[in-house]
Structures are given as structure tokens and as C-alpha cells.
Design an enzyme around this catalytic site. Structure first.
Site, PDB file in Angstrom:
ATOM      1  N   LYS A   1     112.297  50.958  98.752  1.00 58.22           N
ATOM      2  CA  LYS A   1     113.716  51.293  98.554  1.00 58.22           C
ATOM      3  C   LYS A   1     114.001  51.987  97.229  1.00 58.22           C
ATOM      4  O   LYS A   1     113.692  51.468  96.165  1.00 58.22           O
ATOM      5  CB  LYS A   1     114.564  50.012  98.622  1.00 58.22           C
ATOM      6  CG  LYS A   1     114.915  49.628 100.037  1.00 58.22           C
ATOM      7  CD  LYS A   1     116.000  48.587 100.083  1.00 58.22           C
ATOM      8  CE  LYS A   1     117.391  49.177 100.121  1.00 58.22           C
ATOM      9  NZ  LYS A   1     118.423  48.184  99.875  1.00 58.22           N
TER      10      LYS A   1
ATOM     11  N   ARG B   1     100.023  32.066  89.001  1.00 61.67           N
ATOM     12  CA  ARG B   1     100.999  31.734  87.957  1.00 61.67           C
ATOM     13  C   ARG B   1     100.662  30.423  87.237  1.00 61.67           C
ATOM     14  O   ARG B   1     100.940  30.290  86.043  1.00 61.67           O
ATOM     15  CB  ARG B   1     102.404  31.656  88.561  1.00 61.67           C
ATOM     16  CG  ARG B   1     102.954  33.037  88.817  1.00 61.67           C
ATOM     17  CD  ARG B   1     104.359  33.011  89.312  1.00 61.67           C
ATOM     18  NE  ARG B   1     104.973  34.316  89.131  1.00 61.67           N
ATOM     19  CZ  ARG B   1     106.090  34.697  89.715  1.00 61.67           C
ATOM     20  NH1 ARG B   1     106.741  33.880  90.517  1.00 61.67           N
ATOM     21  NH2 ARG B   1     106.590  35.892  89.481  1.00 61.67           N
TER      22      ARG B   1
ATOM     23  N   GLY C   1     110.129  41.518  89.084  1.00 58.87           N
ATOM     24  CA  GLY C   1     111.464  41.898  88.607  1.00 58.87           C
ATOM     25  C   GLY C   1     111.528  41.940  87.093  1.00 58.87           C
ATOM     26  O   GLY C   1     112.129  42.838  86.503  1.00 58.87           O
TER      27      GLY C   1
ATOM     28  N   GLY D   1     105.441  43.015  92.644  1.00 58.35           N
ATOM     29  CA  GLY D   1     104.760  42.164  93.622  1.00 58.35           C
ATOM     30  C   GLY D   1     103.765  42.837  94.545  1.00 58.35           C
ATOM     31  O   GLY D   1     102.589  42.457  94.579  1.00 58.35           O
TER      32      GLY D   1
HETATM   33  P1  AMP Z   1     108.785  47.351  97.592  1.00 56.67           P
HETATM   34  O1  AMP Z   1     109.059  45.885  97.652  1.00 56.67           O
HETATM   35  O2  AMP Z   1     109.999  48.200  97.490  1.00 56.67           O
HETATM   36  O3  AMP Z   1     107.722  47.690  96.559  1.00 56.67           O
HETATM   37  O4  AMP Z   1     108.170  47.725  99.009  1.00 56.67           O
HETATM   38  C1  AMP Z   1     106.903  47.304  99.413  1.00 56.67           C
HETATM   39  C2  AMP Z   1     106.804  47.417 100.912  1.00 56.67           C
HETATM   40  O5  AMP Z   1     107.034  48.753 101.283  1.00 56.67           O
HETATM   41  C3  AMP Z   1     105.434  47.044 101.435  1.00 56.67           C
HETATM   42  O6  AMP Z   1     105.559  45.937 102.305  1.00 56.67           O
HETATM   43  C4  AMP Z   1     104.972  48.287 102.172  1.00 56.67           C
HETATM   44  O7  AMP Z   1     104.327  48.000 103.391  1.00 56.67           O
HETATM   45  C5  AMP Z   1     106.262  49.010 102.437  1.00 56.67           C
HETATM   46  N1  AMP Z   1     106.080  50.451 102.621  1.00 56.67           N
HETATM   47  C6  AMP Z   1     105.551  51.322 101.746  1.00 56.67           C
HETATM   48  N2  AMP Z   1     105.504  52.547 102.272  1.00 56.67           N
HETATM   49  C7  AMP Z   1     106.030  52.475 103.506  1.00 56.67           C
HETATM   50  C8  AMP Z   1     106.267  53.413 104.526  1.00 56.67           C
HETATM   51  N3  AMP Z   1     105.920  54.700 104.398  1.00 56.67           N
HETATM   52  N4  AMP Z   1     106.882  52.979 105.648  1.00 56.67           N
HETATM   53  C9  AMP Z   1     107.208  51.691 105.794  1.00 56.67           C
HETATM   54  N5  AMP Z   1     107.002  50.752 104.865  1.00 56.67           N
HETATM   55  C10 AMP Z   1     106.411  51.133 103.726  1.00 56.67           C
END
Ligand code: AMP
Length: 400
Positions: A205, A43, A378, A355
Site C-alpha cells: 500500500k 524479540r 512501524g 515486517g
Molecule cells: P506491506 O505490509 O505493505 O509491506 O505488504 C506486504 C505484502 O504485500 C506481502 O504479503 C506481499 O505478498 C504483498 N505483495 C507484494 N507485492 C504484491 C503484488 N504485486 N500483488 C499482491 N500482493 C503483493
């Protein structure tokens, strides 16, 4: 009204021998073992181009400002000192850090011939910053005759230095070069993307990304869903997801999306790499259903092939969120496989935002092969959802 950038001729005329106040996003991650060491300087590095471009116009002063972390009041743990030090080395010029953003000494500094570059201490030492307080914004505005906004990563926040401050720079507010790059790149996704347009969404999520999924389903040709994000969709369609990450709330959200006309554009995994425990020994689950004792932690080889086939002819690609637990090498093939595939698409516009997918692309060493990597997680998502951001609107139209 068009957004004016510092490349506009009028900026040079306003900046010469005057004070330029510039807002950046210096909210860099620090090393967990050494709190004085910056873990990722991206950044700051991205801001240097804008800083150098401003200095070329020979302003009397350049006053830099940013937030850093989430301090509750004044807390030296969140001092911008490491940022100031790194920046000074990088641009080979003195950068003087003030004690606070409201420090009385700032007035004196502004009248002296040296130093040229002043960095205000962390804006979030003052609760007025996040409260978008007009008086605080007014004080900040007195440090500059012209305003430059280059904090794309903070442009989705309606704070004093990103929003309200524009009230005091009518026709004297300009976007920086990073903001320009971000906006021009994101507009290629938001306004009439060249087709076929394929989006890849992953991560953990559904609730965090529900709005963007709904929005994307209007404009994409295909939406490839991987990572833990896929399980609520698979479950909503009656598949067994075993012990995979999958909340009931997310299944409800997935059902809602699967009830919309865009559902035919969604492509889900057909196989997985799983494990009996989180991060345990990897197992190739060669089918869509996952047994009760198993959790899915990556997309499987057939899914990667299928996703890659959809990407082959894409002309516009947006990628947000990893395809699995990519931090663990046993569950990283899906994520790195997508990064590799994107790196081969010579005639496509590829944008990586958010991220963790950015971290994955950086880790894969393929970052330079992408058309654009957004610095604001974000902020980039909100830009795609709404076609603009509060900080950009205020810069463009000013506020009363
Ligand atoms: P997000 O911040 O929603 O983009 O989530 C990213 C995180 O989701 C990363 O740390 C990944 O390791 C985790 N992740 C992605 N797929 C899986 C999965 N199948 N099971 C558990 N964690 C996951």
C-alpha cells in the site's frame, strides 16, 4: 543531551543492589495452530543480551514489563506466560509472572530475597497503559529505582510504560542494548548516509508508506519501487496495470510524488511476473504494460537485473517491503533476488526494516549477511520519517 545506555558507567552504580524496572517488546507472534507456542522468538532472544547485562550489575530485583497483543481488558489468551516460560529456560533463571501489573502481591515480591526476576503481566490488561495515564505510570515506576527501556518495537507509541513513566526517572533512565543497536543503525540512514544511498521500497500500500517515500526522496540517490507499490506509479505515468492491486487513492498519491523534484530518482519495474488469477500459474510478462486480464505479482527478470545494477555500487541500502507475492514460490524470485544481491554487497551498510521484508530475508537464510535487521516495523519507519521516536525522546530528555 545524549541518550544514555546501560553501557554507561553510571548505570552500574545506580543498579547495584537496587530494583531495575525494564520495558521490553515481548509482543511475539504465536503459532496459529497452538496458541501456547511462540512462532517466532526473535524479540525475546534480542532482549536476552540486555537482561544478562543488567543482571551482571547485581541488582536486587529485575522487573520486566511488556505489552502483548491487543486484549480488551484482562484476557488470559493474551497472558505473557509463554514468554516468561521461554525466557526462564533461555536464561536458566526463575521468572515469576504477576497476576496483573497492579497486583498487590508485587509489593511483597519486591521485599523478598527471591525471586530475582519478576515479569509483570501484560500491561495492556489495563486501558491506562495505552491512555498514557500518569497514575498508572507512577505505580509502574514504584517497582524500580532505575528504568531501562529496550522496547524499540514499541518506541513509536506514547503509552504509560514507553513514555509517561519517564516522568518518574529523572536522570535514572537508560536505553538497553537492542535500542542502542537499532538507533545507531537507523542513524546511519537518517544522518548523512554514505553515498550512493539506494532505497528499495515494496509491499502493498502506497498510503502506508507515502511519508517515508517523500522523506527518502530528499536523501536517496535512487529509490527502487517494486511489489504492488509500483502499480499506482506505473498507472499514474499512463501505463496499463491490468488487474493488479492498484487503488485510485494510491494512484493520486503516486501522482503527487511524481510531481515533486525528487521524481527523477524513482526507478520503476519494466517487466513483471503475473497471473490470470491471484497466486495462479505464473506468466512472464516481458514488458511494462499488463493486459487487462492479467495481474502483476512479482517484478520480472529485467527489472531484477536493473535494480541489482543500481545496488552494485551502493554504500548505504535501506530495504522495506517485498517485491511481490513472495509467500508463493512462483512469485518470490524478485524478493529473494534482492535479498541475494544485498548479501553480496560487502562494503555497503544494508538495513532491512519492516515486517514482511524481514520475514523474506529470514526465509531466504541470508539474514546474517545484512548489516542490520530492524525488529520494529512501524517503529523503524517512523524513526526514518522523523529522526526519532516519542519513547526515545522521553528517555533522552525526560518529561515533566
Ligand atoms: P506491506 O505490509 O505493505 O509491506 O505488504 C506486504 C505484502 O504485500 C506481502 O504479503 C506481499 O505478498 C504483498 N505483495 C507484494 N507485492 C504484491 C503484488 N504485486 N500483488 C499482491 N500482493 C503483493
Amino acid at each position: 543531551m545524549a541518550l544514555k545506555y546501560i553501557t554507561d558507567e553510571s548505570f552500574g552504580l545506580l543498579a547495584k543492589d537496587k530494583k531495575v524496572l525494564a520495558r521490553f517488546d515481548f509482543n511475539v507472534p504465536m503459532d496459529k495452530n497452538d496458541p501456547t507456542k511462540i512462532a517466532d522468538t526473535t524479540r525475546i532472544d534480542e532482549a536476552v543480551e540486555t537482561i544478562k547485562a543488567i543482571l551482571e550489575h547485581k541488582p536486587k530485583k529485575l522487573v520486566l514489563m511488556s505489552h502483548f497483543g491487543r486484549p480488551k481488558g484482562v484476557d488470559q489468551k493474551y497472558s505473557l506466560e509463554p514468554v516468561g516460560k521461554y525466557l526462564a529456560e533461555k536464561i536458566e533463571q526463575e521468572v515469576v509472572l504477576t497476576e496483573t501489573a497492579l497486583d498487590r502481591g508485587i509489593r511483597t515480591l519486591l521485599t523478598l530475597s527471591e525471586p530475582k526476576i519478576i515479569m509483570l503481566q501484560n500491561l495492556r490488561f489495563h486501558p491506562e497503559e495505552e491512555a498514557n495515564d500518569r497514575e498508572f505510570a507512577r505505580t509502574l515506576s514504584t517497582y524500580g529505582d532505575v528504568f531501562v527501556f529496550d522496547a524499540f518495537g514499541a518506541a513509536h507509541r506514547k503509552h504509560a510504560s514507553t513514555y509517561e513513566v519517564n516522568a518518574f526517572f529523572k536522570n535514572k533512565a537508560y536505553g538497553g542494548l537492542l535500542l542502542k543497536r537499532e538507533v545507531e543503525s537507523l542513524d546511519k540512514i537518517v544522518n548523512d548516509p554514505v553515498k550512493p544511498f539506494v532505497a528499495i521500497v515494496g509491499g502493498a500500500k502506497v498510503s502506508d508508506k507515502i511519508k517515508i517515500i517523500e522523506q527518502l526522496l530528499v536523501s536517496v540517490d535512487k529509490l527502487l519501487i517494486g511489489g504492488a507499490m509500483a502499480y499506482p506509479f506505473l498507472k499514474a505515468l499512463g501505463n496499463n496495470v491490468g488487474a493488479s492491486l492498484c487503488s485510485d487513492d494510491d494512484v493520486l498519491l503516486a501522482k503527487r510524488i511524481l510531481g515533486t523534484p525528487g521524481k527523477g530518482k524513482i526507478v520503476l519495474p519494466s517487466d513483471h511476473i503475473g497471473s490470470l488469477t491471484f497466486g495462479g500459474a505464473p506468466v512472464d510478462i516481458g514488458q511494462v504494460n499488463i493486459s487487462d486480464d492479467m495481474m502483476g505479482l512479482d517484478i520480472g527478470p529485467s527489472t531484477l537485473q536493473n535494480f541489482s545494477d543500481y545496488l552494485t555500487n551502493a554504500k548505504t541500502v535501506l530495504w522495506n517491503g517485498p517485491m511481490g507475492l513472495f509467500e508463493n514460490v512462483n512469485f518470490s524470485k524478485g524478493t529473494f533476488g534482492i535479498a541475494k544481491k544485498l548479501s553480496t554487497l560487502n562494503n555497503a551498510f544494508t538495513l532491512v526494516g519492516g515486517g514482511d521484508s524481514v520475514a523474506a530475508v529470514t526465509k531466504s537464510g541470508l539474514a546474517s549477511k545484512m548489516s542490520h535487521i530492524s525488529t520494529g516495523g512501524g517503529a523503524s519507519l517512523e524513526y526514518i520519517e522523523n529522526g526519532t521516536l516519542p519513547g526515545i525522546q522521553a528517555l533522552k530528555f525526560g518529561i515533566d
